[in-house]
Design a protein around this motif. Structure first.
Motif, PDB file in Angstrom:
ATOM      1  N   GLU A   6       1.092  -0.989  -0.003  1.00  0.00           N
ATOM      2  CA  GLU A   6      -0.068  -0.009   0.205  1.00  0.00           C
ATOM      3  C   GLU A   6       0.926   1.295  -0.050  1.00  0.00           C
ATOM      4  OE1 GLU A   6      -2.111   3.380   1.973  1.00  0.00           O
ATOM      5  OE2 GLU A   6      -0.579   2.185   2.913  1.00  0.00           O
ATOM      6  N   ILE A   7       0.683   2.343  -0.459  1.00  0.00           N
ATOM      7  CA  ILE A   7       0.941   3.831  -0.392  1.00  0.00           C
ATOM      8  C   ILE A   7       2.259   3.689   0.629  1.00  0.00           C
ATOM      9  CG2 ILE A   7       1.015   6.168  -0.392  1.00  0.00           C
ATOM     10  CD1 ILE A   7      -1.428   6.082  -1.975  1.00  0.00           C
ATOM     11  N   SER A   8       1.794   3.455   2.009  1.00  0.00           N
ATOM     12  CA  SER A   8       2.728   3.743   2.874  1.00  0.00           C
ATOM     13  C   SER A   8       2.772   2.379   4.026  1.00  0.00           C
ATOM     14  CB  SER A   8       2.089   4.821   4.001  1.00  0.00           C
ATOM     15  OG  SER A   8       1.657   5.996   3.336  1.00  0.00           O
ATOM     16  N   SER A   9       2.596   1.431   3.314  1.00  0.00           N
ATOM     17  CA  SER A   9       2.651   0.346   4.096  1.00  0.00           C
ATOM     18  C   SER A   9       3.510  -0.925   3.469  1.00  0.00           C
ATOM     19  CB  SER A   9       1.271  -0.546   4.374  1.00  0.00           C
ATOM     20  OG  SER A   9       0.228   0.504   4.845  1.00  0.00           O
ATOM     21  N   PHE A  10       4.458  -1.342   4.579  1.00  0.00           N
ATOM     22  CA  PHE A  10       5.437  -2.399   3.865  1.00  0.00           C
ATOM     23  C   PHE A  10       5.584  -3.565   4.943  1.00  0.00           C
ATOM     24  CE2 PHE A  10       6.286   1.752   2.762  1.00  0.00           C
ATOM     25  CZ  PHE A  10       6.905   1.716   1.245  1.00  0.00           C
ATOM     26  N   ALA A  11       5.593  -4.918   4.263  1.00  0.00           N
ATOM     27  CA  ALA A  11       5.706  -5.875   5.290  1.00  0.00           C
ATOM     28  C   ALA A  11       6.312  -7.093   4.741  1.00  0.00           C
ATOM     29  CB  ALA A  11       4.166  -6.183   5.609  1.00  0.00           C
ATOM     30  N   ARG A  12       6.972  -7.856   5.691  1.00  0.00           N
ATOM     31  CA  ARG A  12       7.413  -9.117   5.694  1.00  0.00           C
ATOM     32  C   ARG A  12       6.526 -10.064   5.058  1.00  0.00           C
ATOM     33  NH1 ARG A  12      12.656  -8.854   6.404  1.00  0.00           N
ATOM     34  NH2 ARG A  12      13.454  -7.708   8.414  1.00  0.00           N
ATOM     35  N   PRO A  13       6.541 -11.121   4.136  1.00  0.00           N
ATOM     36  CA  PRO A  13       5.374 -11.813   3.943  1.00  0.00           C
ATOM     37  C   PRO A  13       4.661 -12.426   4.947  1.00  0.00           C
ATOM     38  CG  PRO A  13       7.413 -12.243   2.514  1.00  0.00           C
ATOM     39  CD  PRO A  13       7.801 -11.569   3.677  1.00  0.00           C
ATOM     40  N   GLY A  14       3.383 -12.342   4.751  1.00  0.00           N
ATOM     41  CA  GLY A  14       2.292 -12.800   5.814  1.00  0.00           C
ATOM     42  C   GLY A  14       2.171 -11.816   6.952  1.00  0.00           C
ATOM     43  N   PHE A  15       2.592 -10.676   6.935  1.00  0.00           N
ATOM     44  CA  PHE A  15       2.512  -9.851   7.964  1.00  0.00           C
ATOM     45  C   PHE A  15       1.890  -8.247   7.711  1.00  0.00           C
ATOM     46  CE2 PHE A  15       5.906 -12.500   9.829  1.00  0.00           C
ATOM     47  CZ  PHE A  15       5.359 -12.828  10.944  1.00  0.00           C
ATOM     48  N   GLU A  16       1.035  -8.513   6.514  1.00  0.00           N
ATOM     49  CA  GLU A  16       0.401  -7.474   6.162  1.00  0.00           C
ATOM     50  C   GLU A  16      -0.820  -7.169   7.063  1.00  0.00           C
ATOM     51  OE1 GLU A  16       0.846 -10.113   4.417  1.00  0.00           O
ATOM     52  OE2 GLU A  16       2.316  -9.302   2.677  1.00  0.00           O
ATOM     53  N   GLY A  17      -1.050  -5.544   7.190  1.00  0.00           N
ATOM     54  CA  GLY A  17      -2.080  -5.458   8.220  1.00  0.00           C
ATOM     55  C   GLY A  17      -3.388  -5.748   7.717  1.00  0.00           C
ATOM     56  N   ARG A  18      -4.132  -6.486   8.401  1.00  0.00           N
ATOM     57  CA  ARG A  18      -5.564  -6.982   7.981  1.00  0.00           C
ATOM     58  C   ARG A  18      -6.820  -6.092   8.050  1.00  0.00           C
ATOM     59  NH1 ARG A  18      -5.718 -12.215  11.258  1.00  0.00           N
ATOM     60  NH2 ARG A  18      -7.987 -12.119  10.842  1.00  0.00           N
ATOM     61  N   HIS A  19      -6.259  -5.207   9.303  1.00  0.00           N
ATOM     62  CA  HIS A  19      -7.499  -4.231   9.576  1.00  0.00           C
ATOM     63  C   HIS A  19      -7.601  -3.212   8.724  1.00  0.00           C
ATOM     64  CE1 HIS A  19     -10.304  -1.979  12.203  1.00  0.00           C
ATOM     65  NE2 HIS A  19      -9.821  -0.847  11.779  1.00  0.00           N
ATOM     66  N   ASN A  20      -6.510  -2.358   8.386  1.00  0.00           N
ATOM     67  CA  ASN A  20      -6.512  -1.134   7.352  1.00  0.00           C
ATOM     68  C   ASN A  20      -6.876  -1.881   5.804  1.00  0.00           C
ATOM     69  OD1 ASN A  20      -5.824   0.506   9.196  1.00  0.00           O
ATOM     70  ND2 ASN A  20      -3.917   0.617   8.744  1.00  0.00           N
TER      71      ASN A  20
END
Length: 357
Positions: free
Chosen positions: A226-240
């Protein structure tokens, strides 16, 4: 369909100079009367089911006691395996409080770092130090948190790539599996809006810092989703992700917004009125235009068939020509099935949207 619940905790020690979010003033804790009001407001809504995600945002949710947090989670009755996130300021947490949040059911922690330089933190009006941020990560791991996010603010006064590198290293070494990286925005209602700090980057410099951040975060193993969101695989934020996918969510607290069954509403930005039982205010609906705006925040982009299914209009010849020019300039990719912005395009997302809406 998934459903998310948001608890707004508007209490803070002090207001940061860049912040124009609604806050209830300087507090050292959260009054029990406010917890009572959140629970009562929850009971007045007809929910689509038990929440798949629960998010404590603020303000400073880490001013909650573990007992208050537990009461709110119990009232929400989230599904087994639900993502339960609590935002935390480094100066407010202890090992005991973090252990208490874990015992209450919190399984994801979001730590507001912003910068690894104390001089910058003082400029921003942040009440913590870099040492306290490092300690917060260490305590979170000791308390048993495996899903930890950290915030970085970009394009700050007198900003350099070296400052970003130092902040990324602090958060990475702290064990974060998710990072939110935001460009500083000077809001009219903030202290910075009334008196802008010296040394702010110009728009081109700010864009350069953003693209550098995307590159360095990717190299460090954090995939942009996402524009401002970065994650290691499997740790993407589910709520947003619920917001961006136009799923149902209920926000409780002053200035909290909701969208349930395609209808939007919000609570007035007045803590006393919320505690007294104020009703939310209708705010229209959620249609294809909202879906377009929110999906273009994502690295996966806009599914054009789903956009049409939600009532979206076909792009005109003029719009298609505009999109083709943007694609040639490296701002986006366009196929018969999907429209996706590149990191360069995300910087000018608003300009692209103006042409499409």
């Amino acid at each position: 369909m998934s459903f998310g619940l948001y608890y707004h905790i508007p209490y803070c020690f002090s207001r940061c100079r860049y912040c124009d979010f609604y806050a209830a003033g300087a507090w050292r804790g959260v009054p029990d009367a406010y917890i009572d009001a959140l629970v009562a407001a929850l009971g007045r809504h007809v929910l689509p089911g038990r929440p798949d995600t629960l998010y404590f945002g603020g303000g400073t949710p880490s001013l909650l006691t573990p007992a208050q947090c537990a009461r709110l989670i119990q009232a929400a009755a989230p599904k087994p395996g639900a993502e339960i996130t609590l935002e935390a300021n480094p100066e407010t947490v202890t090992l005991a409080s973090l252990q208490g949040y874990r015992a209450a059911g919190v399984n994801r922690l979001s730590i507001g770092v912003q910068s690894a330089r104390d001089s910058q933190l003082r400029t921003l009006g942040r009440p913590h130090t870099a040492a306290q941020a490092r300690q917060a990560f260490a305590l979170a791991r000791q308390a048993g948190f495996a899903n930890i996010s950290g915030d970085i603010m970009l394009a700050l006064p007198h900003y350099t790539r070296a400052e970003f590198d130092e902040t990324l290293e602090l958060i990475r070494q702290g064990g974060a599996c998710h990072i939110s990286a935001y460009l500083l925005k000077i809001e009219p209602g903030s202290a910075f809006g009334r008196r802008p700090p010296a040394g702010l980057p110009d728009p081109d410099q700010a864009a350069g810092f953003y693209l550098y951040a995307v590159e360095q975060l990717t190299r460090a193993g954090y995939r942009q989703y996402e524009i401002s969101s970065f994650a290691r695989p499997g740790f993407e934020g589910r709520h947003n992700r619920l917001y961006w996918d136009c799923e149902d969510y209920l926000g409780l607290g002053p200035a909290a917004h909701s969208c349930l069954g395609g209808k939007r509403f919000f609570y007035p930005a007045d803590t006393a009125a919320f505690i007294a039982g104020a009703d939310p205010v209708p705010d229209g609906g959620c249609g294809a235009e909202d879906y377009l705006i929110l999906q273009l925040r994502l690295s996966t982009g806009l599914d054009l068939a789903e956009y049409r299914r939600r009532g979206g209009a076909a792009f005109t010849p003029h719009q298609l020509a505009f999109l083709e020019r943007c694609a040639q300039a490296g701002y986006l990719t366009l196929t018969p099935r999907r429209l996706t912005l590149t990191p360069l395009g995300m910087i000018v997302q608003n300009s692209i949207l103006e042409e499409l809406i």
